[in-house]
Write a protein that holds these residues in place. Structure first.
Motif, short mmCIF file in Angstrom:
data_model
loop_
_atom_site.label_atom_id
_atom_site.label_comp_id
_atom_site.label_asym_id
_atom_site.label_seq_id
_atom_site.Cartn_x
_atom_site.Cartn_y
_atom_site.Cartn_z
N PRO A 101 35.62 37.87 39.73
CA PRO A 101 37.08 37.81 39.81
C PRO A 101 37.78 38.25 38.52
CG PRO A 101 36.12 35.89 40.85
CD PRO A 101 35.00 36.60 40.13
N GLY A 102 37.19 37.89 37.38
CA GLY A 102 37.76 38.30 36.10
C GLY A 102 37.69 39.81 35.90
N LEU A 103 36.59 40.41 36.34
CA LEU A 103 36.47 41.87 36.26
C LEU A 103 37.48 42.54 37.17
CD1 LEU A 103 32.57 42.23 36.19
CD2 LEU A 103 34.17 42.74 34.31
N CYS A 104 37.74 41.93 38.31
CA CYS A 104 38.76 42.49 39.20
C CYS A 104 40.13 42.49 38.52
CB CYS A 104 38.82 41.69 40.50
SG CYS A 104 37.44 41.99 41.62
N ARG A 105 40.46 41.40 37.89
CA ARG A 105 41.74 41.34 37.19
C ARG A 105 41.78 42.36 36.04
NH1 ARG A 105 40.84 35.85 38.42
NH2 ARG A 105 39.81 35.45 36.41
N LYS A 106 40.68 42.49 35.33
CA LYS A 106 40.62 43.41 34.19
C LYS A 106 40.85 44.85 34.61
CE LYS A 106 37.48 44.77 30.42
NZ LYS A 106 36.16 44.49 29.78
N TYR A 107 40.30 45.23 35.77
CA TYR A 107 40.39 46.62 36.20
C TYR A 107 41.37 46.85 37.35
CZ TYR A 107 36.46 47.28 33.11
OH TYR A 107 35.66 47.33 31.98
N GLY A 108 42.22 45.87 37.61
CA GLY A 108 43.28 46.05 38.59
C GLY A 108 42.81 46.16 40.02
N LEU A 109 41.76 45.40 40.36
CA LEU A 109 41.22 45.43 41.71
C LEU A 109 41.59 44.15 42.47
CD1 LEU A 109 37.60 46.62 40.84
CD2 LEU A 109 39.38 48.02 41.89
N GLU A 110 41.84 44.29 43.73
CA GLU A 110 42.01 43.12 44.58
C GLU A 110 40.63 42.52 44.86
OE1 GLU A 110 43.35 41.91 49.14
OE2 GLU A 110 43.44 44.00 48.48
N PHE A 111 40.47 41.24 44.64
CA PHE A 111 39.20 40.56 44.91
C PHE A 111 39.19 40.12 46.37
CE2 PHE A 111 36.83 36.45 45.03
CZ PHE A 111 35.57 36.96 44.77
N ARG A 112 38.24 40.66 47.15
CA ARG A 112 38.16 40.34 48.57
C ARG A 112 36.79 39.74 48.90
NH1 ARG A 112 40.75 45.70 51.35
NH2 ARG A 112 38.56 46.36 51.07
N PRO A 113 36.70 38.42 48.99
CA PRO A 113 35.42 37.79 49.31
C PRO A 113 35.13 37.81 50.81
CG PRO A 113 37.07 36.11 48.89
CD PRO A 113 37.74 37.44 48.66
N HIS A 114 33.85 37.99 51.13
CA HIS A 114 33.39 38.00 52.52
C HIS A 114 32.13 37.13 52.61
CE1 HIS A 114 35.93 41.57 53.30
NE2 HIS A 114 35.49 41.98 52.11
N VAL A 115 32.16 36.13 53.47
CA VAL A 115 30.98 35.29 53.65
C VAL A 115 30.13 35.86 54.77
CG1 VAL A 115 31.95 33.67 55.36
CG2 VAL A 115 30.25 32.87 53.70
#
Length: 198
Positions: free
Chosen positions: A25-39
């Motif tokens: 999640p932190g890498l997503c914020r760093k690179y401007g990506l939406e974090f989309r979790p899938h179980v």
């Protein structure tokens, strides 16, 4: 919503997915990506991919090494790691879908994993699910009933099939566009690609 997204595939039974979640999640914020979790159901995904080999927990020599390796990663990330009493993750996996429907998907993952792999709680323990429900302000009986419902079973299976169709065969898996990385130990490769403007 950001223009690009990172799809994060996980199963609460996976300690390596737990570890990766400490960073992704932190890498997503760093690179401007939406974090989309899938179980998804990890044992079923393995079978869908043709992996019929024994589980790591049934191979004592390999499990001994994995425990040491997991401890090394946990030390690097400065997080606790305690093997839970079981790996029966289906109730928590389905509960994530309930949490996501209520806008608490990422927060639920964080708290549930802190209990299971951070403290060693049994993911199959009904008291754990009830406690998590109360922590988020939900009626425990409502959550428990939903987890046991046909709707939850159908969505869980559909999510597992969708993961298979996306090329996922293990956990954690991260996908950005057409690029995929499998495993906590591939986050360095992933970040190098993101730095290069993937």
């Amino acid at each position: 919503m950001t223009a690009r997204a990172l799809d994060f595939y996980f199963d609460f039974m996976s300690p390596f997915a737990y570890l990766a979640f400490q960073q992704v999640p932190g890498l997503c914020r760093k690179y401007g990506l939406e974090f989309r979790p899938h179980v998804a159901n990890l044992p079923r995904l393995k079978l869908l991919a043709g992996n019929t080999g024994p589980a790591n927990v049934t191979i004592p020599l390999k499990l001994s090494y994995l425990r040491k390796d997991l401890d090394r990663w946990a030390a690097i990330y400065d997080v606790p790691l305690v093997f839970p009493k079981s790996l029966a993750s289906e109730p928590l996996n389905k509960a994530f879908l309930f949490a996501a429907d209520h806008g608490e998907g990422e927060a639920f993952i964080r708290v549930a994993w802190a209990r299971v792999w951070g403290e060693g709680a049994d993911p199959a323990d009904p008291a754990l699910l009830a406690g998590l429900a109360r922590q988020f302000g939900w009626n425990p009986e409502t959550v428990t009933a939903w987890v046991a419902s046909p709707e939850a079973a159908d969505r869980y299976e559909a999510g597992t099939q969708a993961a298979h169709e996306a090329g996922v065969f293990g956990m954690p898996t991260m996908i950005v566009g057409d690029e995929m990385w499998w495993g906590n130990d591939r986050l360095t490769f992933m970040e190098k690609s993101l730095q290069a403007g993937l």
